[in-house]
Design a protein around this motif. Structure first.
Motif, PDB file in Angstrom:
ATOM      1  N   THR A  69       0.833  -1.202   0.000  1.00 31.54           N
ATOM      2  CA  THR A  69       0.000   0.000   0.000  1.00 31.54           C
ATOM      3  C   THR A  69       0.866   1.250   0.000  1.00 31.54           C
ATOM      4  OG1 THR A  69      -1.752  -1.179   1.168  1.00 31.54           O
ATOM      5  CG2 THR A  69      -1.822   1.227   1.243  1.00 31.54           C
ATOM      6  N   ALA A  70       1.930   1.253   0.790  1.00 29.12           N
ATOM      7  CA  ALA A  70       2.835   2.399   0.831  1.00 29.12           C
ATOM      8  C   ALA A  70       3.467   2.654  -0.534  1.00 29.12           C
ATOM      9  CB  ALA A  70       3.916   2.189   1.889  1.00 29.12           C
ATOM     10  N   LEU A  71       3.884   1.592  -1.209  1.00 29.37           N
ATOM     11  CA  LEU A  71       4.486   1.737  -2.533  1.00 29.37           C
ATOM     12  C   LEU A  71       3.482   2.306  -3.530  1.00 29.37           C
ATOM     13  CD1 LEU A  71       6.840   1.365  -4.480  1.00 29.37           C
ATOM     14  CD2 LEU A  71       6.151  -1.041  -4.724  1.00 29.37           C
ATOM     15  N   ALA A  72       2.255   1.788  -3.515  1.00 33.38           N
ATOM     16  CA  ALA A  72       1.218   2.281  -4.430  1.00 33.38           C
ATOM     17  C   ALA A  72       0.887   3.741  -4.145  1.00 33.38           C
ATOM     18  CB  ALA A  72      -0.033   1.421  -4.324  1.00 33.38           C
ATOM     19  N   LEU A  73       0.780   4.114  -2.874  1.00 32.82           N
ATOM     20  CA  LEU A  73       0.495   5.505  -2.514  1.00 32.82           C
ATOM     21  C   LEU A  73       1.634   6.432  -2.922  1.00 32.82           C
ATOM     22  CD1 LEU A  73      -1.109   4.970   1.000  1.00 32.82           C
ATOM     23  CD2 LEU A  73      -2.265   5.868  -1.047  1.00 32.82           C
ATOM     24  N   TYR A  74       2.866   5.993  -2.712  1.00 34.76           N
ATOM     25  CA  TYR A  74       4.027   6.789  -3.104  1.00 34.76           C
ATOM     26  C   TYR A  74       4.021   7.054  -4.612  1.00 34.76           C
ATOM     27  CZ  TYR A  74       8.844   8.169  -3.921  1.00 34.76           C
ATOM     28  OH  TYR A  74       9.969   8.846  -4.335  1.00 34.76           O
ATOM     29  N   ARG A  75       3.736   6.020  -5.385  1.00 36.21           N
ATOM     30  CA  ARG A  75       3.700   6.170  -6.842  1.00 36.21           C
ATOM     31  C   ARG A  75       2.541   7.037  -7.304  1.00 36.21           C
ATOM     32  NH1 ARG A  75       5.607   0.217  -8.873  1.00 36.21           N
ATOM     33  NH2 ARG A  75       7.761   0.467  -8.186  1.00 36.21           N
ATOM     34  N   ALA A  76       1.505   7.165  -6.454  1.00 33.03           N
ATOM     35  CA  ALA A  76       0.363   8.022  -6.785  1.00 33.03           C
ATOM     36  C   ALA A  76       0.570   9.458  -6.315  1.00 33.03           C
ATOM     37  CB  ALA A  76      -0.910   7.450  -6.156  1.00 33.03           C
ATOM     38  N   GLY A  77       1.754   9.747  -5.747  1.00 37.82           N
ATOM     39  CA  GLY A  77       2.074  11.115  -5.365  1.00 37.82           C
ATOM     40  C   GLY A  77       1.870  11.454  -3.902  1.00 37.82           C
ATOM     41  N   PHE A  78       1.605  10.461  -3.085  1.00 41.18           N
ATOM     42  CA  PHE A  78       1.417  10.698  -1.655  1.00 41.18           C
ATOM     43  C   PHE A  78       2.716  10.443  -0.901  1.00 41.18           C
ATOM     44  CE2 PHE A  78      -2.783   9.766  -3.261  1.00 41.18           C
ATOM     45  CZ  PHE A  78      -3.550  10.758  -2.673  1.00 41.18           C
ATOM     46  N   GLU A  79       2.725  10.819   0.371  1.00 40.91           N
ATOM     47  CA  GLU A  79       3.867  10.607   1.248  1.00 40.91           C
ATOM     48  C   GLU A  79       3.461   9.621   2.342  1.00 40.91           C
ATOM     49  OE1 GLU A  79       5.545  14.316   2.651  1.00 40.91           O
ATOM     50  OE2 GLU A  79       4.788  15.309   0.856  1.00 40.91           O
ATOM     51  N   PRO A  80       3.537   8.321   2.065  1.00 39.87           N
ATOM     52  CA  PRO A  80       3.129   7.358   3.095  1.00 39.87           C
ATOM     53  C   PRO A  80       4.155   7.272   4.216  1.00 39.87           C
ATOM     54  CG  PRO A  80       3.962   6.210   1.179  1.00 39.87           C
ATOM     55  CD  PRO A  80       3.929   7.673   0.827  1.00 39.87           C
ATOM     56  N   ILE A  81       3.651   7.142   5.434  1.00 36.96           N
ATOM     57  CA  ILE A  81       4.487   6.940   6.611  1.00 36.96           C
ATOM     58  C   ILE A  81       4.040   5.620   7.218  1.00 36.96           C
ATOM     59  CG2 ILE A  81       5.149   7.833   8.871  1.00 36.96           C
ATOM     60  CD1 ILE A  81       4.272  10.628   7.770  1.00 36.96           C
ATOM     61  N   VAL A  82       4.950   4.646   7.278  1.00 42.67           N
ATOM     62  CA  VAL A  82       4.608   3.308   7.774  1.00 42.67           C
ATOM     63  C   VAL A  82       5.122   3.163   9.199  1.00 42.67           C
ATOM     64  CG1 VAL A  82       4.870   0.824   7.418  1.00 42.67           C
ATOM     65  CG2 VAL A  82       4.746   2.360   5.439  1.00 42.67           C
ATOM     66  N   TYR A  83       4.217   2.807  10.094  1.00 39.39           N
ATOM     67  CA  TYR A  83       4.582   2.512  11.476  1.00 39.39           C
ATOM     68  C   TYR A  83       4.524   1.002  11.671  1.00 39.39           C
ATOM     69  CZ  TYR A  83       4.252   7.421  12.699  1.00 39.39           C
ATOM     70  OH  TYR A  83       4.456   8.766  12.764  1.00 39.39           O
ATOM     71  N   GLU A  84       5.647   0.444  12.098  1.00 39.62           N
ATOM     72  CA  GLU A  84       5.762  -0.992  12.345  1.00 39.62           C
ATOM     73  C   GLU A  84       6.346  -1.175  13.735  1.00 39.62           C
ATOM     74  OE1 GLU A  84       5.895  -4.813  12.653  1.00 39.62           O
ATOM     75  OE2 GLU A  84       5.008  -4.012  10.818  1.00 39.62           O
ATOM     76  N   ARG A  85       5.758  -2.033  14.536  1.00 45.85           N
ATOM     77  CA  ARG A  85       6.243  -2.199  15.911  1.00 45.85           C
ATOM     78  C   ARG A  85       7.565  -2.947  15.991  1.00 45.85           C
ATOM     79  NH1 ARG A  85       1.905  -6.401  18.473  1.00 45.85           N
ATOM     80  NH2 ARG A  85       1.908  -7.805  16.710  1.00 45.85           N
ATOM     81  N   MET A  86       7.879  -3.779  14.994  1.00 50.96           N
ATOM     82  CA  MET A  86       9.129  -4.527  14.991  1.00 50.96           C
ATOM     83  C   MET A  86      10.227  -3.667  14.350  1.00 50.96           C
ATOM     84  SD  MET A  86       8.097  -7.376  16.344  1.00 50.96           S
ATOM     85  CE  MET A  86       9.469  -8.466  16.071  1.00 50.96           C
ATOM     86  N   ALA A  87      11.385  -3.635  14.976  1.00 48.79           N
ATOM     87  CA  ALA A  87      12.502  -2.875  14.408  1.00 48.79           C
ATOM     88  C   ALA A  87      12.975  -3.498  13.095  1.00 48.79           C
ATOM     89  CB  ALA A  87      13.651  -2.795  15.409  1.00 48.79           C
ATOM     90  N   THR A  88      12.996  -4.825  13.054  1.00 52.43           N
ATOM     91  CA  THR A  88      13.341  -5.553  11.830  1.00 52.43           C
ATOM     92  C   THR A  88      12.419  -6.756  11.722  1.00 52.43           C
ATOM     93  OG1 THR A  88      14.980  -6.931  12.950  1.00 52.43           O
ATOM     94  CG2 THR A  88      15.794  -4.921  11.904  1.00 52.43           C
ATOM     95  N   LEU A  89      12.174  -7.188  10.501  1.00 54.35           N
ATOM     96  CA  LEU A  89      11.380  -8.397  10.307  1.00 54.35           C
ATOM     97  C   LEU A  89      12.302  -9.586  10.512  1.00 54.35           C
ATOM     98  CD1 LEU A  89       9.231  -7.413   7.213  1.00 54.35           C
ATOM     99  CD2 LEU A  89       8.573  -7.431   9.617  1.00 54.35           C
ATOM    100  N   SER A  90      11.929 -10.442  11.438  1.00 55.48           N
ATOM    101  CA  SER A  90      12.797 -11.571  11.770  1.00 55.48           C
ATOM    102  C   SER A  90      12.037 -12.880  11.604  1.00 55.48           C
ATOM    103  CB  SER A  90      13.302 -11.400  13.208  1.00 55.48           C
ATOM    104  OG  SER A  90      12.197 -11.348  14.092  1.00 55.48           O
ATOM    105  N   GLU A  91      12.496 -13.891  12.285  1.00 55.24           N
ATOM    106  CA  GLU A  91      11.922 -15.228  12.174  1.00 55.24           C
ATOM    107  C   GLU A  91      10.570 -15.312  12.874  1.00 55.24           C
ATOM    108  OE1 GLU A  91      13.367 -17.748  10.407  1.00 55.24           O
ATOM    109  OE2 GLU A  91      14.861 -16.292   9.798  1.00 55.24           O
ATOM    110  N   VAL A  92       9.663 -14.429  12.529  1.00 58.83           N
ATOM    111  CA  VAL A  92       8.324 -14.437  13.109  1.00 58.83           C
ATOM    112  C   VAL A  92       7.408 -15.217  12.176  1.00 58.83           C
ATOM    113  CG1 VAL A  92       6.364 -13.020  13.811  1.00 58.83           C
ATOM    114  CG2 VAL A  92       8.698 -12.209  14.196  1.00 58.83           C
ATOM    115  N   GLY A  93       6.802 -16.253  12.687  1.00 59.65           N
ATOM    116  CA  GLY A  93       5.900 -17.045  11.867  1.00 59.65           C
ATOM    117  C   GLY A  93       6.657 -17.956  10.926  1.00 59.65           C
ATOM    118  N   ALA A  94       5.915 -18.618  10.108  1.00 59.59           N
ATOM    119  CA  ALA A  94       6.518 -19.559   9.169  1.00 59.59           C
ATOM    120  C   ALA A  94       6.542 -18.928   7.783  1.00 59.59           C
ATOM    121  CB  ALA A  94       5.715 -20.858   9.186  1.00 59.59           C
ATOM    122  N   GLY A  95       6.079 -19.666   6.805  1.00 58.91           N
ATOM    123  CA  GLY A  95       6.084 -19.161   5.443  1.00 58.91           C
ATOM    124  C   GLY A  95       4.826 -18.387   5.114  1.00 58.91           C
ATOM    125  N   VAL A  96       4.876 -17.720   4.002  1.00 55.35           N
ATOM    126  CA  VAL A  96       3.740 -16.965   3.485  1.00 55.35           C
ATOM    127  C   VAL A  96       3.449 -17.480   2.088  1.00 55.35           C
ATOM    128  CG1 VAL A  96       2.928 -14.689   2.774  1.00 55.35           C
ATOM    129  CG2 VAL A  96       4.339 -14.912   4.805  1.00 55.35           C
TER     130      VAL A  96
END
Length: 125
Positions: free
Chosen positions: A39-66
């Protein structure tokens, strides 16, 4: 139409707020998973300034596969990032369901779409 006093003020304030929303450029997104990132990428390409808030500092070994089904990989293709995802993922050709006794209940073919279904680790997204 007759609008008097306070009612005119309220209608005018609503109209001004609506116009500000139409011209606002910054949009806050909560969650940096695949949905928030796409969504952030699509909004950015449409001329918006998306700000993404994520509680994890980095995406790690959370969960299995997608599993990304063709409807998801189609969106990634439109965003221009499908080739990168394909390099980090494995194709899904069939999706099988088994009973608790190990008997195959269903076997769905998943490799007949315009774009592939793929499996990958969440952190690789």
């Amino acid at each position: 139409m007759f609008i008097c006093g306070d009612k005119y003020l309220i209608v005018n304030q609503l109209a001004n707020s609506y116009m500000k929303m139409l011209t606002a450029k910054k949009i806050i997104l909560i969650g940096g998973g695949i949905g928030g990132t796409a969504t952030a990428l699509a909004l950015y390409r449409a001329g918006f300034e998306p700000i993404v808030y994520e509680r994890m500092a980095t995406l790690s070994e959370v969960g299995a596969g997608v599993a990304l089904w063709p409807n998801a990989t189609h969106v990634l293709k439109e965003l221009g990032v499908l080739d990168e995802v394909l390099r980090e993922s494995d194709p899904i050709t069939n999706y099988q369901f088994f009973s608790h006794m190990g008997k195959e209940l269903i076997n769905l073919c998943a490799n007949h779409f315009e774009v592939p279904a793929v499996a990958m680790h969440r952190a690789d997204l």
